[in-house]
Design a protein around this motif. Structure first.
Motif, PDB file in Angstrom:
ATOM      1  N   CYS A 192       0.835  -1.213   0.000  1.00 23.67           N
ATOM      2  CA  CYS A 192       0.000   0.000   0.000  1.00 23.67           C
ATOM      3  C   CYS A 192       0.870   1.264   0.000  1.00 23.67           C
ATOM      4  O   CYS A 192       0.610   2.205  -0.751  1.00 23.67           O
ATOM      5  CB  CYS A 192      -0.923   0.011   1.215  1.00 23.67           C
ATOM      6  N   TYR A 193       1.893   1.276   0.862  1.00 23.92           N
ATOM      7  CA  TYR A 193       2.790   2.435   0.886  1.00 23.92           C
ATOM      8  C   TYR A 193       3.480   2.604  -0.476  1.00 23.92           C
ATOM      9  O   TYR A 193       3.624   3.730  -0.979  1.00 23.92           O
ATOM     10  CB  TYR A 193       3.843   2.277   1.985  1.00 23.92           C
ATOM     11  N   GLN A 194       3.895   1.502  -1.069  1.00 25.95           N
ATOM     12  CA  GLN A 194       4.554   1.589  -2.380  1.00 25.95           C
ATOM     13  C   GLN A 194       3.568   2.094  -3.432  1.00 25.95           C
ATOM     14  O   GLN A 194       3.938   2.886  -4.304  1.00 25.95           O
ATOM     15  CB  GLN A 194       5.131   0.232  -2.780  1.00 25.95           C
ATOM     16  N   ASP A 195       2.320   1.644  -3.353  1.00 23.36           N
ATOM     17  CA  ASP A 195       1.283   2.129  -4.282  1.00 23.36           C
ATOM     18  C   ASP A 195       1.119   3.643  -4.167  1.00 23.36           C
ATOM     19  O   ASP A 195       1.006   4.350  -5.180  1.00 23.36           O
ATOM     20  CB  ASP A 195      -0.057   1.462  -3.985  1.00 23.36           C
ATOM     21  N   GLU A 196       1.093   4.142  -2.928  1.00 22.07           N
ATOM     22  CA  GLU A 196       0.936   5.584  -2.713  1.00 22.07           C
ATOM     23  C   GLU A 196       2.142   6.349  -3.266  1.00 22.07           C
ATOM     24  O   GLU A 196       1.995   7.407  -3.869  1.00 22.07           O
ATOM     25  CB  GLU A 196       0.762   5.878  -1.223  1.00 22.07           C
ATOM     26  N   GLY A 197       3.335   5.783  -3.060  1.00 21.43           N
ATOM     27  CA  GLY A 197       4.530   6.410  -3.615  1.00 21.43           C
ATOM     28  C   GLY A 197       4.510   6.425  -5.137  1.00 21.43           C
ATOM     29  O   GLY A 197       4.887   7.413  -5.770  1.00 21.43           O
ATOM     30  N   ALA A 198       4.035   5.323  -5.719  1.00 24.12           N
ATOM     31  CA  ALA A 198       3.981   5.226  -7.185  1.00 24.12           C
ATOM     32  C   ALA A 198       3.017   6.252  -7.776  1.00 24.12           C
ATOM     33  O   ALA A 198       3.269   6.801  -8.856  1.00 24.12           O
ATOM     34  CB  ALA A 198       3.568   3.814  -7.584  1.00 24.12           C
ATOM     35  N   LYS A 199       1.912   6.521  -7.041  1.00 20.97           N
ATOM     36  CA  LYS A 199       0.962   7.554  -7.509  1.00 20.97           C
ATOM     37  C   LYS A 199       1.647   8.908  -7.602  1.00 20.97           C
ATOM     38  O   LYS A 199       1.464   9.650  -8.571  1.00 20.97           O
ATOM     39  CB  LYS A 199      -0.219   7.665  -6.531  1.00 20.97           C
ATOM     40  N   THR A 209       7.836  13.326  -0.377  1.00 19.84           N
ATOM     41  CA  THR A 209       6.780  12.477   0.189  1.00 19.84           C
ATOM     42  C   THR A 209       6.778  11.109  -0.482  1.00 19.84           C
ATOM     43  O   THR A 209       6.556  10.084   0.170  1.00 19.84           O
ATOM     44  CB  THR A 209       5.407  13.152   0.030  1.00 19.84           C
ATOM     45  N   MET A 210       7.055  11.090  -1.783  1.00 19.54           N
ATOM     46  CA  MET A 210       7.129   9.816  -2.507  1.00 19.54           C
ATOM     47  C   MET A 210       8.179   8.905  -1.865  1.00 19.54           C
ATOM     48  O   MET A 210       7.921   7.719  -1.599  1.00 19.54           O
ATOM     49  CB  MET A 210       7.487  10.057  -3.971  1.00 19.54           C
ATOM     50  N   LEU A 211       9.368   9.477  -1.593  1.00 17.31           N
ATOM     51  CA  LEU A 211      10.433   8.680  -0.994  1.00 17.31           C
ATOM     52  C   LEU A 211      10.095   8.267   0.434  1.00 17.31           C
ATOM     53  O   LEU A 211      10.487   7.183   0.886  1.00 17.31           O
ATOM     54  CB  LEU A 211      11.757   9.453  -1.038  1.00 17.31           C
ATOM     55  N   GLU A 212       9.346   9.104   1.130  1.00 16.79           N
ATOM     56  CA  GLU A 212       8.897   8.733   2.480  1.00 16.79           C
ATOM     57  C   GLU A 212       7.962   7.520   2.422  1.00 16.79           C
ATOM     58  O   GLU A 212       8.039   6.613   3.266  1.00 16.79           O
ATOM     59  CB  GLU A 212       8.196   9.915   3.159  1.00 16.79           C
ATOM     60  N   PHE A 213       7.061   7.512   1.430  1.00 13.62           N
ATOM     61  CA  PHE A 213       6.181   6.349   1.251  1.00 13.62           C
ATOM     62  C   PHE A 213       7.021   5.105   0.949  1.00 13.62           C
ATOM     63  O   PHE A 213       6.764   4.020   1.482  1.00 13.62           O
ATOM     64  CB  PHE A 213       5.185   6.592   0.111  1.00 13.62           C
TER      65      PHE A 213
END
Length: 249
Positions: A192-199, A209-213
């Motif tokens: 889920c975190y990776q999905d949010e980062g990919a968005k 924020t992407m890298l934080e996800f």
């Protein structure tokens, strides 16, 4: 119990049914014995491909026979809750999902607060890709017992299936709060975190924020692997995400 104990029980109840075809408990106990004998054989090593095919065939035959016996129980006693529940379970195993939904629903008419029947009904809806219906059932199960880890985990999985990532994260987290060593929940929360980062990566904005996800995803993948060292998908996810983060970093 050993397999031969259940084989003896099967013969006993078959004999009892010959003398009295009107007793639902004879059919019910026979169905249970068939299932238990099958479960013991299921744990055995199947071996090569041909042996596995034969093993699967025997399992399907046992489940089909158990289904028939539970149906006999219900003919004799339509209000037999356990028979409806077990019938649903057997039908789900046979991938007769519409029939399983009906059987679990009938069990719940008789005992509306049967949490296990509610969860299994949710599971059957999930297997039928009726995700909205499965969400309704898992929420009911949580209302009945907020400490049931499986209800939280399955609800999270259902939300993830409809791409409601934030709700999925919420319930994977609540599953982990109830059972901190739940490797699968950590792994799926990582997804889920990776999905949010990919968005965020797709938008090209807010790289921080992407890298934080991605960092959070990596943390949960690593925790999943720590808890289950044989989880190959976690090991692969760590490797792939680490490579991606080094390119982005």
């Amino acid at each position: 119990a050993e397999a031969h104990d259940f084989e003896k029980a099967i013969k006993h109840y078959e004999q009892a049914i010959l003398y009295n075809k009107k007793n639902p408990e004879y059919f019910y106990n026979l169905a249970n014995a068939i299932q238990e004998a099958m479960n013991l054989h299921t744990g055995e090593e199947a071996g090569d491909e041909m042996a596995e095919a034969e093993h699967s065939k025997r399992e399907e035959e046992a489940l089909t026979r158990a289904q028939k016996m539970y149906m006999e129980v219900i003919k004799l006693d339509p209000n037999h809750h356990a028979a409806w529940y077990n019938l649903g379970y057997v039908q789900e195993e046979l991938q007769l999902f519409d029939s399983a939904i009906r059987s679990f629903s009938e069990a719940l008419k008789l005992e509306p607060n049967d949490k296990d029947a509610i969860i299994n009904l949710g599971n059957t809806y999930m297997n039928s890709e009726k995700f909205d219906e499965s969400i309704i059932q898992y929420k009911k199960a949580i209302e009945l017992d907020s400490t049931c880890v499986m209800s939280h985990y399955n609800l999270a999985s259902a939300y993830h299936s409809i791409l409601d990532i934030k709700s999925a994260m919420k319930y994977f987290k609540s599953a982990i709060a109830l059972k901190s060593d739940y490797a699968d929940a950590h792994f799926n929360l990582g997804i889920c975190y990776q999905d949010e980062g990919a968005k965020l990566k797709e938008t090209g904005k807010d790289k921080k924020t992407m890298l934080e996800f991605y960092e959070s995803a990596l943390k949960h993948y690593k925790e999943a692997l720590r808890l289950d060292s044989g989880m190959e998908e976690a090991s692969e996810a760590i490797e792939l995400l680490t490579e991606e983060m080094s390119r982005e970093g």
